[in-house]
Design a protein around this motif. Structure first.
Motif, PDB file in Angstrom:
ATOM      1  N   GLU A  40     -11.701  -2.522   1.911  1.00 20.30           N
ATOM      2  CA  GLU A  40     -12.336  -1.977   0.696  1.00 20.30           C
ATOM      3  C   GLU A  40     -11.937  -2.770  -0.541  1.00 20.30           C
ATOM      4  O   GLU A  40     -12.681  -2.857  -1.513  1.00 20.30           O
ATOM      5  CB  GLU A  40     -11.911  -0.513   0.497  1.00 20.30           C
ATOM      6  CG  GLU A  40     -12.697   0.455   1.347  1.00 20.30           C
ATOM      7  CD  GLU A  40     -12.061   1.842   1.387  1.00 20.30           C
ATOM      8  OE1 GLU A  40     -11.340   2.196   0.420  1.00 20.30           O
ATOM      9  OE2 GLU A  40     -12.249   2.545   2.398  1.00 20.30           O
ATOM     10  N   LEU A  77       0.866  -1.184   0.000  1.00 16.97           N
ATOM     11  CA  LEU A  77       0.000   0.000   0.000  1.00 16.97           C
ATOM     12  C   LEU A  77       0.899   1.230   0.000  1.00 16.97           C
ATOM     13  O   LEU A  77       1.541   1.536   1.016  1.00 16.97           O
ATOM     14  CB  LEU A  77      -0.921   0.000   1.227  1.00 16.97           C
ATOM     15  CG  LEU A  77      -1.871  -1.201   1.330  1.00 16.97           C
ATOM     16  CD1 LEU A  77      -2.531  -1.251   2.709  1.00 16.97           C
ATOM     17  CD2 LEU A  77      -2.947  -1.139   0.251  1.00 16.97           C
ATOM     18  N   GLU A 109       0.936   5.026   2.464  1.00 15.78           N
ATOM     19  CA  GLU A 109       0.106   4.875   3.667  1.00 15.78           C
ATOM     20  C   GLU A 109       0.707   3.796   4.560  1.00 15.78           C
ATOM     21  O   GLU A 109       0.994   2.702   4.084  1.00 15.78           O
ATOM     22  CB  GLU A 109      -1.329   4.473   3.277  1.00 15.78           C
ATOM     23  CG  GLU A 109      -2.285   4.396   4.440  1.00 15.78           C
ATOM     24  CD  GLU A 109      -2.300   5.681   5.265  1.00 15.78           C
ATOM     25  OE1 GLU A 109      -1.725   5.682   6.365  1.00 15.78           O
ATOM     26  OE2 GLU A 109      -2.884   6.686   4.801  1.00 15.78           O
ATOM     27  N   ASP A 144      -8.617  -0.524   6.712  1.00 15.10           N
ATOM     28  CA  ASP A 144      -9.790  -0.067   5.960  1.00 15.10           C
ATOM     29  C   ASP A 144      -9.569  -0.247   4.457  1.00 15.10           C
ATOM     30  O   ASP A 144     -10.456  -0.698   3.734  1.00 15.10           O
ATOM     31  CB  ASP A 144     -10.082   1.421   6.263  1.00 15.10           C
ATOM     32  CG  ASP A 144     -10.600   1.606   7.683  1.00 15.10           C
ATOM     33  OD1 ASP A 144     -10.980   0.581   8.300  1.00 15.10           O
ATOM     34  OD2 ASP A 144     -10.594   2.750   8.171  1.00 15.10           O
ATOM     35  N   LEU A 145      -8.373   0.114   4.007  1.00 14.57           N
ATOM     36  CA  LEU A 145      -8.088   0.001   2.569  1.00 14.57           C
ATOM     37  C   LEU A 145      -8.166  -1.453   2.110  1.00 14.57           C
ATOM     38  O   LEU A 145      -8.737  -1.767   1.067  1.00 14.57           O
ATOM     39  CB  LEU A 145      -6.691   0.565   2.253  1.00 14.57           C
ATOM     40  CG  LEU A 145      -6.544   2.088   2.329  1.00 14.57           C
ATOM     41  CD1 LEU A 145      -5.081   2.504   2.242  1.00 14.57           C
ATOM     42  CD2 LEU A 145      -7.339   2.750   1.201  1.00 14.57           C
ATOM     43  N   CYS A 181      -4.750   1.325   6.797  1.00 15.77           N
ATOM     44  CA  CYS A 181      -4.410   0.207   5.904  1.00 15.77           C
ATOM     45  C   CYS A 181      -5.477  -0.889   6.005  1.00 15.77           C
ATOM     46  O   CYS A 181      -5.888  -1.487   5.005  1.00 15.77           O
ATOM     47  CB  CYS A 181      -3.040  -0.367   6.251  1.00 15.77           C
ATOM     48  SG  CYS A 181      -1.697   0.751   5.849  1.00 15.77           S
TER      49      CYS A 181
END
Ligand code: SF4
Length: 357
Positions: free
Chosen positions: A275, A260, A263, A271-272, A269
């Motif tokens: 998603e 990532l 970030e 959350d990403l 991270c």
């Protein structure tokens, strides 16, 4: 008015230093001295040159020696790849060239450890070939003499300088001309405080007439590499870890963990990743690492996430990823930027990885 070539050769005849490797045109001697002189001062090379020749008086003796003996004779000179290549090249000269050094630029260039400068030096000095031998000294001298005020690293600038040197080589003494240029750079046209009053080219020199000798050659500042903060997601599930095959030009075809860019905060991270379709939660931070590429630096944080369920196939295929067990991971091509991460991964999912990553 004498030509620049004539001026330089006359100066060289009167001022050249008496160096051991200038006493004959034996290609073995020229080659050995040129390899030793890479990254090493003349004064330091003299003693090594004499000892090396006493141990290995000709190319056959060097080829017959053991690698350990060659490295031992080189001990203290540094850059040991030079010694290993020297040994390889000696074997090649004896095996492929019947003990005689190739007498052309291209033939010399084919030998291990011989680059364009060294090939040009040996071809011109030992075999009277009219080919340039251009090193940093020569670029400096020529950029001042010709008043080249563009970045010396630019290929077009280097090409122009090469053409200028080729014109100077219009002589029956190409080896001496190349050596004269190097000698001028080493003793007169020095990086700082050039001794222009002792220079045979003073009346023709563009930089001297402009007074900007010390500003040349121009070295444009390279852009510093870009620093990229990077979370390396170590995403595990049942003693397996998620790995992706890179599609990007950089590290293409190699396997990496879940990266990532820009970030590193664990909760962001997490959350990403969610998603992206990876149902996982943050476990802990495993460490930090740094990898320097040519134009960028990855400043990495290794973050462990645990999947609560298997990701859907569509998610995995969109990431070009799969869950690898320890033996699969050990067999994958992993870039050295991921070496430390790989060690963490092996601890998480099974065993230490042996061998190279
Ligand atoms: Fe270098 Fe000065 Fe000679 Fe010009 S005159 S080539 S700057 S030493």
């Amino acid at each position: 008015m004498p030509s620049p070539t004539q001026l330089l050769l006359t100066w060289y005849d009167q001022n050249k230093r008496d160096l051991p490797w200038r006493r004959d045109k034996d290609p073995y001697h020229i080659w050995l001295s040129e390899i030793m002189l890479q990254q090493t001062r003349v004064e330091a090379v003299k003693g090594y040159y004499a000892r090396f020749l006493a141990l290995f008086p000709d190319v056959q003796a060097l080829a017959d020696a053991s690698t350990e003996d060659v490295l031992k004779a080189w001990e203290g000179l540094g850059y040991y790849s030079r010694a290993r290549n020297l040994h390889k090249a000696a074997k090649e000269v004896t095996d492929k060239w019947q003990g005689h050094f190739p007498d052309t630029y291209d033939g010399l260039l084919s030998l291990p450890g011989v680059g364009p400068y060294t090939a040009g030096a040996i071809a011109s000095i030992a075999f009277d070939r009219a080919v340039p031998a251009i090193d940093g000294n020569v670029y400096r001298v020529m950029s001042r003499f010709q008043g080249v005020r563009e970045d010396i690293a630019a290929p077009s600038v280097q090409k122009t300088i090469r053409q200028e040197v080729v014109q100077l080589l219009n002589t029956h003494r190409p080896g001496d001309l190349n050596q004269a240029l190097m000698e001028l750079g080493a003793t007169v046209c020095t990086p700082t405080s050039p001794k222009c009053d002792s220079c045979p080219w003073q009346s023709l020199c563009d930089a001297f007439s402009e007074g900007d000798m010390e500003q040349l050659p121009v070295h444009e500042k390279k852009k510093p590499p870009k620093i990229i903060p990077m979370a390396v997601g170590m995403v595990t599930y049942n003693r397996k870890i998620l790995v992706s095959k890179r599609n990007q030009k950089m590290l293409q075809g190699m396997y990496v963990f879940t990266l990532l860019e820009d970030e590193t905060r664990p909760e962001v991270c997490q959350d990403l990743l969610n998603e992206m379709g990876l149902r996982c939660s943050f476990v802990k931070k495993l460490g930090e690492g740094r990898h320097v590429f040519t134009h960028r630096v990855w400043e990495m944080e290794y973050l462990h996430f645990e999947l609560s369920e298997l990701p859907e196939d569509a998610v995995l295929s969109s990431m070009n990823a799969f869950l690898a067990d320890a033996s699969q991971l050990a067999a994958l091509p992993i870039p050295s930027a991921m070496k430390e991460a790989c060690n963490h991964a092996m601890k998480l999912i099974g065993r230490e990885k042996n061998g190279k990553s």
